[in-house]
Design an enzyme around this catalytic site. Structure first.
Site, PDB file in Angstrom:
ATOM      1  N   ARG A   1       4.376   0.557 -32.261  1.00 15.04           N
ATOM      2  CA  ARG A   1       3.153   0.815 -33.039  1.00 15.04           C
ATOM      3  C   ARG A   1       1.948   0.894 -32.110  1.00 15.04           C
ATOM      4  O   ARG A   1       2.024   0.532 -30.938  1.00 15.04           O
ATOM      5  CB  ARG A   1       2.940  -0.276 -34.099  1.00 15.04           C
ATOM      6  CG  ARG A   1       2.740  -1.661 -33.542  1.00 15.04           C
ATOM      7  CD  ARG A   1       2.808  -2.715 -34.655  1.00 15.04           C
ATOM      8  NE  ARG A   1       2.574  -4.064 -34.153  1.00 15.04           N
ATOM      9  CZ  ARG A   1       1.388  -4.684 -34.184  1.00 15.04           C
ATOM     10  NH1 ARG A   1       0.344  -4.072 -34.713  1.00 15.04           N
ATOM     11  NH2 ARG A   1       1.257  -5.900 -33.705  1.00 15.04           N
ATOM     12  N   GLY A   2       0.860   1.393 -32.653  1.00 16.63           N
ATOM     13  CA  GLY A   2      -0.403   1.419 -31.928  1.00 16.63           C
ATOM     14  C   GLY A   2      -0.340   2.173 -30.612  1.00 16.63           C
ATOM     15  O   GLY A   2       0.249   3.250 -30.498  1.00 16.63           O
ATOM     16  N   ILE A   3      -0.970   1.570 -29.601  1.00 10.84           N
ATOM     17  CA  ILE A   3      -1.040   2.198 -28.284  1.00 10.84           C
ATOM     18  C   ILE A   3       0.353   2.407 -27.701  1.00 10.84           C
ATOM     19  O   ILE A   3       0.660   3.461 -27.140  1.00 10.84           O
ATOM     20  CB  ILE A   3      -1.908   1.343 -27.343  1.00 10.84           C
ATOM     21  CG1 ILE A   3      -3.370   1.357 -27.801  1.00 10.84           C
ATOM     22  CG2 ILE A   3      -1.792   1.825 -25.904  1.00 10.84           C
ATOM     23  CD1 ILE A   3      -4.254   0.362 -27.073  1.00 10.84           C
TER      24      ILE A   3
ATOM     25  N   ARG B   1       9.943  -6.321 -31.327  1.00 10.07           N
ATOM     26  CA  ARG B   1      10.470  -7.495 -32.017  1.00 10.07           C
ATOM     27  C   ARG B   1      10.775  -7.199 -33.474  1.00 10.07           C
ATOM     28  O   ARG B   1      11.568  -7.903 -34.083  1.00 10.07           O
ATOM     29  CB  ARG B   1       9.469  -8.650 -31.914  1.00 10.07           C
ATOM     30  CG  ARG B   1       9.314  -9.207 -30.510  1.00 10.07           C
ATOM     31  CD  ARG B   1       8.489 -10.469 -30.483  1.00 10.07           C
ATOM     32  NE  ARG B   1       7.123 -10.247 -30.957  1.00 10.07           N
ATOM     33  CZ  ARG B   1       6.209 -11.208 -31.069  1.00 10.07           C
ATOM     34  NH1 ARG B   1       6.529 -12.451 -30.749  1.00 10.07           N
ATOM     35  NH2 ARG B   1       4.986 -10.928 -31.487  1.00 10.07           N
TER      36      ARG B   1
ATOM     37  N   ASP C   1      12.107 -10.030 -26.941  1.00 11.54           N
ATOM     38  CA  ASP C   1      10.896 -10.846 -26.913  1.00 11.54           C
ATOM     39  C   ASP C   1      10.590 -11.115 -25.446  1.00 11.54           C
ATOM     40  O   ASP C   1      11.381 -11.779 -24.755  1.00 11.54           O
ATOM     41  CB  ASP C   1      11.137 -12.151 -27.676  1.00 11.54           C
ATOM     42  CG  ASP C   1       9.909 -13.040 -27.742  1.00 11.54           C
ATOM     43  OD1 ASP C   1       8.974 -12.848 -26.942  1.00 11.54           O
ATOM     44  OD2 ASP C   1       9.891 -13.951 -28.584  1.00 11.54           O
TER      45      ASP C   1
ATOM     46  N   GLY D   1       1.439  -7.217 -26.282  1.00 13.24           N
ATOM     47  CA  GLY D   1       0.460  -8.293 -26.153  1.00 13.24           C
ATOM     48  C   GLY D   1       0.099  -8.858 -27.513  1.00 13.24           C
ATOM     49  O   GLY D   1       0.337  -8.233 -28.549  1.00 13.24           O
TER      50      GLY D   1
ATOM     51  N   TYR E   1      -7.383 -14.462 -24.418  1.00 11.26           N
ATOM     52  CA  TYR E   1      -7.026 -13.048 -24.300  1.00 11.26           C
ATOM     53  C   TYR E   1      -7.682 -12.416 -23.069  1.00 11.26           C
ATOM     54  O   TYR E   1      -7.023 -11.707 -22.294  1.00 11.26           O
ATOM     55  CB  TYR E   1      -7.456 -12.315 -25.568  1.00 11.26           C
ATOM     56  CG  TYR E   1      -7.073 -10.862 -25.633  1.00 11.26           C
ATOM     57  CD1 TYR E   1      -5.754 -10.474 -25.871  1.00 11.26           C
ATOM     58  CD2 TYR E   1      -8.030  -9.861 -25.468  1.00 11.26           C
ATOM     59  CE1 TYR E   1      -5.402  -9.130 -25.942  1.00 11.26           C
ATOM     60  CE2 TYR E   1      -7.690  -8.519 -25.535  1.00 11.26           C
ATOM     61  CZ  TYR E   1      -6.376  -8.160 -25.777  1.00 11.26           C
ATOM     62  OH  TYR E   1      -6.028  -6.830 -25.844  1.00 11.26           O
TER      63      TYR E   1
END
Length: 241
Positions: A19-21, A41, A55, A84, A147
Site C-alpha cells: 500500500r501507499g508509497i 504483514r 515482519d 515503517g 519517528y
C-alpha cells in the site's frame, strides 16, 4: 527499443509493498519489467509481484523473505527498505514501547534488511540499497521524536554503508518524502492539511508515484555514480536539509 538492447529484468525486493508509497514503488518496477517481490504483514501485493508474508522485526522472517525472493527471481539486486510505522505522541507522554517499537521497525529492521541484502550483492559485485526516510527525519516534528530519530538514523546508516560497500559497485541512498497522499495522511483534518500545505512551496502533497520515480531513478544503471545521497521529494518543504 528492440529485444537485443532491452535491459535484463532485475530482482527487486520492497518491504511494505502492499500500500501507499511501497505499492507505488513496486508498480513502478513492475512497469519496467523487473522481477518484484514485496513483503507485507497483511497481504494485498500488486498484481505481478511475488507476495511474501514477513515482519521485519523478526530476524528469521527477514532471512526467509530474501530466500523466497532469491528462489523465485535470483539474487536480490535492488533492495527498497520502505516498511515503517509511527506511534506519535509528545515526549512526556511517550512510553518506552512507543519509542522502542518505532526504532525496532524503522531503523533496526532496515539494518537487518541491508545486512542480508549485502551478502548477495557482495557476491554479485553490484547492487542498490535504497532507504525510504522522511522529511521529518531532517526537519524534526513535534510529537514524532521516535519517528524522526528512526528516519534520521537511516541517513547515517546509508552513508556508512556507501563507504563500506562502494568498492563493490553497491550504492546506498536515501529518499526523503515530504507529505504524501496516502492512507497515513488521509486521517488528518482539512484544517491540518491546509496548515501543512501553506508550508510547502509547491502548495500540494506529493503523489506516491512521484516518490517511486525517485526510487527507480536511483536504481537505474545511469545513476551508478550516485551514493550516500539524500534525495528529497517534498515539494521544497525541507529546502536544502
Amino acid at each position: 527499443m528492440n529485444s537485443a538492447t532491452a535491459p535484463e529484468p532485475r530482482s527487486v525486493l520492497i518491504t511494505g509493498g502492499n500500500r501507499g508509497i511501497g505499492r507505488a514503488i513496486a508498480e513502478a518496477f513492475l512497469a519496467q519489467g523487473d522481477r518484484v517481490a514485496v513483503t507485507t504483514r497483511s497481504g494485498g501485493a500488486p498484481d505481478g509481484a511475488l507476495e511474501i508474508k514477513a515482519d521485519i522485526t523478526v530476524p528469521a522472517d527477514v532471512d526467509a523473505a530474501f530466500t523466497a525472493a532469491e528462489e523465485a527471481h535470483g539474487p536480490v539486486e535492488i533492495l527498497v527498505a520502505n516498511a515503517g510505522i509511527t506511534a506519535d505522541t509528545l515526549l512526556l507522554r511517550m512510553s518506552e514501547e512507543d519509542w522502542s517499537s518505532v526504532i525496532e521497525t524503522n531503523l533496526t529492521g532496515s539494518f537487518r534488511l541491508a545486512k542480508r541484502a549485502a551478502k548477495g550483492m557482495l557476491r554479485l559485485k553490484r547492487g542498490r540499497i535504497i532507504f525510504i526516510s522522511s522529511v521529518v527525519g531532517l526537519l524534526g516534528s513535534p510529537g514524532q521524536v521516535n519517528y524522526a530519530a528512526s528516519k534520521a538514523g537511516l541517513v547515517g546508516m546509508a552513508r556508512s554503508l556507501a563507504r563500506e560497500l562502494g568498492s563493490r559497485s553497491i550504492t546506498t541512498n536515501v529518499v526523503a518524502p515530504g507529505y504524501v497522499e496516502t492512507d497515513m495522511t488521509s486521517v488528518l483534518t482539512d484544517e491540518q492539511k491546509d496548515a501543512i500545505r501553506t508550508q510547502i512551496p509547491l502548495g500540494r502533497y506529493a503523489r506516491p508515484e512521484e516518490v517511486a520515480a525517485a526510487v527507480t531513478w536511483l536504481a537505474d544503471p545511469a545513476s551508478g555514480y550516485v551514493t550516500g545521497a539524500v534525495i528529497p521529494v517534498d515539494g521544497g518543504l525541507g529546502m536544502g536539509h
